[in-house]
Design a protein around this motif. Structure first.
Motif, PDB file in Angstrom:
ATOM      1  N   ILE A  64      48.893  83.488 143.350  1.00 36.44           N
ATOM      2  CA  ILE A  64      48.572  82.681 144.532  1.00 36.44           C
ATOM      3  C   ILE A  64      47.936  83.611 145.549  1.00 36.44           C
ATOM      4  N   GLY A  86      48.262  74.007 155.908  1.00 34.28           N
ATOM      5  CA  GLY A  86      47.754  74.711 154.721  1.00 34.28           C
ATOM      6  C   GLY A  86      46.492  74.038 154.234  1.00 34.28           C
ATOM      7  N   PHE A  88      43.786  74.155 150.679  1.00 28.39           N
ATOM      8  CA  PHE A  88      43.417  74.733 149.377  1.00 28.39           C
ATOM      9  C   PHE A  88      41.898  74.720 149.253  1.00 28.39           C
ATOM     10  N   ILE A 103      52.801  71.190 150.328  1.00 28.94           N
ATOM     11  CA  ILE A 103      52.181  72.404 149.788  1.00 28.94           C
ATOM     12  C   ILE A 103      52.998  72.902 148.598  1.00 28.94           C
ATOM     13  N   THR A 106      52.395  70.717 145.632  1.00 24.53           N
ATOM     14  CA  THR A 106      51.076  70.972 145.040  1.00 24.53           C
ATOM     15  C   THR A 106      51.091  72.248 144.203  1.00 24.53           C
ATOM     16  N   LEU A 107      51.696  73.291 144.771  1.00 23.23           N
ATOM     17  CA  LEU A 107      51.758  74.560 144.036  1.00 23.23           C
ATOM     18  C   LEU A 107      52.573  74.386 142.751  1.00 23.23           C
ATOM     19  N   ILE A 125      45.212  80.681 142.426  1.00 23.82           N
ATOM     20  CA  ILE A 125      45.197  79.518 143.313  1.00 23.82           C
ATOM     21  C   ILE A 125      44.935  80.076 144.707  1.00 23.82           C
ATOM     22  N   HIS A 126      43.955  79.536 145.400  1.00 26.80           N
ATOM     23  CA  HIS A 126      43.695  80.001 146.762  1.00 26.80           C
ATOM     24  C   HIS A 126      44.379  79.076 147.753  1.00 26.80           C
ATOM     25  N   LEU A 127      45.107  79.670 148.661  1.00 24.49           N
ATOM     26  CA  LEU A 127      45.777  78.857 149.684  1.00 24.49           C
ATOM     27  C   LEU A 127      45.610  79.542 151.040  1.00 24.49           C
ATOM     28  N   HIS A 128      45.098  78.782 151.983  1.00 23.08           N
ATOM     29  CA  HIS A 128      44.987  79.307 153.350  1.00 23.08           C
ATOM     30  C   HIS A 128      46.092  78.687 154.188  1.00 23.08           C
TER      31      HIS A 128
END
Ligand code: GDP
Length: 723
Positions: A64, A86, A88, A103, A106-107, A125-128
């Motif tokens: 992640i 958050g 994605f 979140i 989803t993850l 997986i990109h998560l901001h």
């Protein structure tokens, strides 16, 4: 204040989208640790929320890549822009997610989507996460090291996790090695892995979790790092509040509370008060012992910032090189021509319309008329063959025509009736249906050609749509057109009036047609002659076959004649014929029969050609029963003319009008931005062009930011030295 980290984190995101190669990588913090070492708890303490997949057997299966973005708190009134959420980037349709439970869900789903036989995937997986409570950081959460494989975990899992972690702990990344205080550091797989790639510990921070589980003096000794020294040191944390805490504070909406308060409280209990004395330096010169998630956060920010700062120069050079290469390629390959998906689609549609227009020139009235005429001429020839050429009386007709005194009215009714039959065979042969179908087939072929040629070969969906709607238009128009045509030629089914001029033209054309037909016959004869072996041999063969046929004919007659009562079969073949029969193969006999037929046909054609040229036929339309060929040719021409007129109005003009409009409404206006892009990138040439252009743009953007940062850094350095 420089906000170096923040800006470099932005740059890092752009660079990640440009390419994944190591050359353009800015450092990130990589979190490694064995399962249950408390890795997730540390990350959640830093973020301030529970958001990572939990549960039995829920190992992280994909890295992640967590980008934390410190954002100022939004004013309470502005409810539209949440300050904590958050996002994605790989799934922009999910939008800004303000619920950390969502979140987490989803993850978890993304995790479960990795097939279990694959164990782990290295596709991150990109998560901001935007929040006023997080520092600007990039952290990568990796699957925890497995120490003892349990029965239900695939064997490959352990290996795959090791390989995945190895890939991420390379330079320039900072390693966050998570170990639990209650486990001997000697057994920590995280520290072991880090020592392999960073023996001096210059880019490794040790995080010792579960400090509440060991006596403070023991904890402090671990943090001093005497046994396994790390340049960046160890930070001791307590990340999990006592179990009752979370349950009680769960809010009505089911949203988990912010964990920061609980963590700080717990850490205060463990590191503060009575225990504080253990965590102070023991003497002058000894380094400070670092404890608490707050300290960890600051330490991470500090380390990341200096590491980013140190990479600034190198990355600027690397980006510069990449940019030069991209600009050079863009110049050489595309002469600096910029395109967009929109412009490509518009150009493609324009080109399609232009090509369509160009092709429609094949469908001018004269062109259509001559196609229809060719179809009808063939039909005339068939009718002539059927009614005249196969009629043994036909040679008589030529002789009758030579009789100057005999008028058409006095001619035997047999011939007049024959002419009427021929004419109605032609006019009632389904001209409306067939001529419309002929033109529609031509149009279909044209469209299919357009839709399967470049560039539509790259766009199968669009091509299918073009074919579908154009066929639909044609289907819709065809029935109508055929009826119209049939209606308009109806009068010809009863009477065809021909004037002198039309007659002369029809006669000329018929003469031409006969010449053609004779040529065809001669060509076929030549072919057979070549096969059989010369003219003389063919002559012999034809004579032989002729004899055979005559004999057969005789036999047939005799068999049915009443004279032959006793049914005796006479031997038809004389001894000569028997001998000759062995000279020819069955294939040659077939050739011989064909040649005989062709010779007879040619003789007849010559006779009729002669008749057409005769004074009688030249005299005018009254001579029609003597010269059926000229008459039928005239009728065919009239049919072609009338059909063309109505096909043009009902089918062609409609189609030419509708087709370009349908392209606009069904292709051009139907695509949204994403579909435009999909369409454009279906074409590999355009995809390459767009990709290079985008890469160059992004590199330019990054370069500008980097230069801005470098200038800022220089300014700050300048003012520092002046002071
Ligand atoms: P991970 O598998 O490395 O991600 O570990 P987790 O963060 O899920 O933690 C593993 C277990 O250790 C969980 O049951 C946590 O509640 C517990 N844990 C984590 N941090 C602490 C801590 O500081 N103190 C105590 N007592 N337990 C902790």
């Amino acid at each position: 204040l420089l906000q170096l980290t923040k800006k470099l984190i932005e740059i890092r995101s752009v660079l990640l989208s440009v390419d994944q190669s190591d050359a353009l990588k800015l450092p990130s913090i990589v979190v490694i640790g064995s399962q249950s070492s408390g890795k997730s708890s540390v990350l959640e303490a830093i973020v301030g929320h529970e958001f990572l997949p939990k549960g039995d057997n829920m190992v992280t299966r994909r890295p992640i890549e967590l980008t934390l973005i410190h954002s100022p708190p939004s004013a309470p009134s502005s409810s539209t822009t949440p300050s904590e959420y958050g996002f994605f980037p790989g799934m922009p349709h999910l939008g800004r997610i303000t619920s950390f439970s969502t979140i987490q869900k989803t993850l978890t789903d993304l995790n479960l989507a990795v097939p279990s036989d694959q164990a782990v995937s290295d596709d991150p997986i990109h998560l901001h996460i935007h929040s006023p409570h997080v520092p600007d950081l990039t952290m990568i959460d990796l699957p925890g090291y497995i120490q003892l494989s349990s029965m239900d975990q695939p064997d490959a899992l352990k290996e795959n996790i090791n390989a995945l972690c190895d890939k991420y702990i390379r330079e320039p990344n900072i390693i966050l090695a998570v170990c639990a205080a209650d486990v001997d550091l000697a057994n920590s797989p995280a520290l072991r892995a880090s020592r392999r790639v960073d023996p001096l510990g210059t880019r490794t921070i040790g995080v010792v979790t579960k400090m509440d589980l060991v006596k403070p003096e023991h904890g402090a000794s671990i943090l001093r790092g005497d046994r396994y020294p790390l340049h960046l040191g160890y930070v001791g944390v307590v990340c999990k509040a006592p179990p009752t805490f979370g349950g009680v504070l769960t809010t009505i909406r089911g949203e988990k509370p912010n964990v920061t308060g609980a963590v700080l409280k717990r850490e205060e209990e463990v590191f503060g008060g009575e225990n504080a004395k253990y965590f102070r330096p023991r003497g002058v010169g000894e380094k400070r012992i670092m404890v608490g998630t707050d300290t960890l956060r600051k330490q991470l920010m500090h380390v990341l910032e200096s590491s980013m700062g140190a990479s600034l120069h190198g990355i600027t050079n690397a980006v510069q090189l990449e940019l030069e290469e991209a600009s050079y390629q863009f110049k050489v390959q595309y002469n600096d021509r910029r395109i967009t998906s929109e412009s490509y689609v518009a150009e493609t549609v324009d080109a399609l319309k232009a090509r369509f227009k160009e092709y429609t020139s094949q469908f001018t009235k004269p062109a259509v008329r001559s196609k229809l005429k060719a179809m009808l001429d063939e039909r005339v020839m068939n009718i002539l063959e059927q009614l005249y050429w196969n009629d043994p009386r036909t040679p008589e007709l030529g002789k009758l025509a030579e009789d100057r005194k005999l008028t058409a009215d006095e001619l035997d009714a047999y011939w007049k009736y024959k002419l009427e039959t021929a004419s109605s065979l032609l006019t009632k042969s389904g001209v409306g249906r067939d001529s419309t179908a002929l033109v529609a087939d031509g149009l279909r072929g044209l469209i299919d050609g357009l839709a399967t040629g470049e560039p539509f070969s790259y766009h199968p969906d669009a091509a299918a749509r073009i074919i579908e709607f154009s066929h639909a238009i044609l289907r819709e128009r065809m029935g109508l057109t055929a009826d119209q045509v049939e209606n308009c030629i109806k009068p010809y089914k009863y009477e065809v009036e021909v004037d002198d001029r039309e007659w002369a033209l029809g006669r000329d054309r018929a003469e031409e047609g006969f010449k053609e037909e004779m040529k065809r016959c001669e060509a076929k004869l030549t072919e057979i002659r070549g096969r059989v072996g010369g003219g003389r041999r063919l002559g012999g063969l034809v004579n032989f076959v002729d004899g055979l046929e005559k004999a057969e004919e005789q036999r047939r007659r005799r068999r049915v004649s009443p004279d032959n009562e006793n049914g005796e079969e006479e031997e038809a073949k004389g001894p000569d014929q028997l001998v000759e029969a062995y000279k020819y193969s069955p294939a040659q006999i077939i050739d011989g029969r064909h040649a005989l037929l062709l010779t007879n046909r040619l003789m007849l054609l010559k006779l009729r050609h002669q008749a057409l040229k005769s004074r009688r036929c030249r005299s005018g339309p009254d001579s029609a029963p003597f010269c059926p060929e000229a008459f039928l040719s005239t009728v065919a021409d009239k049919l072609a003319y009338t059909s063309t007129m109505f096909i043009n109005i009902e089918l062609l003009e409609q189609f030419f009008y509708q087709f370009p409009r349908e392209i606009d409404s069904r292709i051009l206006y139907q695509l949204d931005r994403a579909e435009l892009k999909k369409f454009a990138t279906e074409n590999p040439k355009i995809r390459a062009h767009l990709e290079l252009q985008e890469r160059k743009d992004k590199l330019e953007q990054v370069m500008r930011s980097l230069q801005g940062l470098a200038n800022l850094q220089a300014d700050v350095a300048g003012s520092n030295t002046k002071r």
